[in-house]
Write an enzyme that holds these catalytic residues in place. Structure first.
Site, mmCIF file in Angstrom:
data_model
loop_
_atom_site.group_PDB
_atom_site.id
_atom_site.type_symbol
_atom_site.label_atom_id
_atom_site.label_comp_id
_atom_site.label_asym_id
_atom_site.label_seq_id
_atom_site.Cartn_x
_atom_site.Cartn_y
_atom_site.Cartn_z
ATOM 1 N N HIS A 101 25.695 66.951 -10.753
ATOM 2 C CA HIS A 101 24.748 68.058 -10.925
ATOM 3 C C HIS A 101 23.396 67.576 -11.429
ATOM 4 C CE1 HIS A 101 27.525 71.255 -9.984
ATOM 5 N NE2 HIS A 101 28.397 70.826 -10.881
ATOM 6 N N ARG A 140 30.071 60.113 -13.658
ATOM 7 C CA ARG A 140 30.704 61.097 -12.788
ATOM 8 C C ARG A 140 30.171 60.945 -11.376
ATOM 9 N NH1 ARG A 140 31.119 67.594 -13.767
ATOM 10 N NH2 ARG A 140 28.835 67.523 -13.746
ATOM 11 N N ASP A 145 30.777 48.818 -7.813
ATOM 12 C CA ASP A 145 30.047 47.573 -7.589
ATOM 13 C C ASP A 145 28.773 47.488 -8.422
ATOM 14 O OD1 ASP A 145 31.904 46.511 -5.890
ATOM 15 O OD2 ASP A 145 30.786 46.871 -4.048
ATOM 16 N N GLU A 199 39.306 71.683 -12.869
ATOM 17 C CA GLU A 199 38.289 72.726 -13.000
ATOM 18 C C GLU A 199 38.433 73.842 -11.968
ATOM 19 O OE1 GLU A 199 34.431 70.878 -12.697
ATOM 20 O OE2 GLU A 199 35.149 69.362 -11.305
ATOM 21 N N ASP A 242 33.481 75.698 -14.388
ATOM 22 C CA ASP A 242 34.001 75.870 -13.033
ATOM 23 C C ASP A 242 35.381 76.518 -13.052
ATOM 24 O OD1 ASP A 242 32.144 74.947 -10.949
ATOM 25 O OD2 ASP A 242 32.202 73.060 -12.025
#
Length: 269
Positions: free
Chosen positions: A52, A77, A91, A156, A182
């Site tokens: 977000h 996240r 990576d 969520e 959520d």
């Protein structure tokens, strides 16, 4: 001679050895400078948000580099549970990954495979070219990599909650994070994170993860809610976000010096 390096402990390591719950802050601004400020605040976790927030791989990399000098655990996240995105985040040096909207044990198992090299998983091999292995300056990275990464999945939705026991039981999932915002929306209670049904759902997820031996975290910007979830067994709590703190503090300044303040309601997450 090149410097030989050792990776830092994972979030799983720190949760396992911590004598108290761990507390964290979201880094949502996309700014490496702000992430560094948050890293030096004294909290335990800085969660760099790729879902977000206005960030790409380069921004996430810059934030990881900025917080690396501080005794704080960075958690990244992903925007979505996608194998290619997971590979890229690993990576560039993200040791701790959070996957949003995990609704089934099958999804969770796919993410476990995404963070592991073959034959245990499907992670592409590019460590010699990547910050994850510090360009081959971490000895035996490929054989050690599975132990140098921790994986967390978000509960969520009502589907995720219905399957939380099976999700928590997946080998390779190191813990859960419950997202009340959520979850409330999925329950038909949009914006009502403190509704008794939502609170009960969060506590159900905490109990399921705890029973499976997996540490459960939760978003709780309200200290009263944070205390309740800690009492219910949450082992890590995200107690604020950089952008929310800036918004509320700047509104308080306007209210103090200009008067009237803002009619925007305090945010909860």
């Amino acid at each position: 001679m090149p410097i030989r390096l050792e990776p830092t402990p994972t979030l799983a390591d720190r949760l396992r050895t911590a004598s108290r719950p761990q507390f964290g802050i979201w880094s949502c601004s996309g700014s490496a400078l702000v992430a560094e400020i948050c890293a030096g605040a004294g909290l335990d976790i800085v969660l760099i948000d790729g879902e977000h927030s206005p960030v790409g791989l380069e921004s996430i990399l810059a934030q990881l580099q900025a917080v690396a000098a501080y005794p704080v655990t960075p958690l990244v996240r992903a925007p979505i549970g996608d194998t290619v995105i997971v590979k890229q985040l690993l990576d560039l040096g993200a040791q701790n990954l959070l996957i949003p909207m995990v609704n089934s044990a099958e999804q969770a198992a796919e993410m476990v495979a995404a963070v592991r090299y073959p034959p245990a998983g499907v992670r592409g091999v590019g460590s010699a070219l990547a910050r994850s292995a510090r360009w081959s300056r971490i000895d035996d990275y490929l054989s050690r990599a599975d132990g140098l990464v921790s994986l967390y999945v978000q509960i969520e939705t009502v589907d995720g909650l219905a399957n939380v026991d099976e999700i928590a039981a997946v080998d390779g999932v190191d813990g859960l994070l419950v997202g009340p915002a959520d979850l409330a929306a999925s329950m038909g209670l949009l914006g009502q994170q403190t509704h008794p049904e939502v609170v009960a759902a969060v506590e159900t997820a905490i109990a399921a993860g705890t029973a499976a031996g997996k540490p459960v975290g939760v978003n709780a910007f309200d200290p009263v809610a944070a205390d309740r979830y800690l009492a219910a067994g949450a082992r890590w709590v995200l107690v604020g976000a950089d952008v929310a703190l800036l918004a509320r503090a700047s509104e308080a300044l306007a209210d103090r010096f200009i008067g009237g303040g803002s009619d925007v309601a305090p945010a909860s997450y």
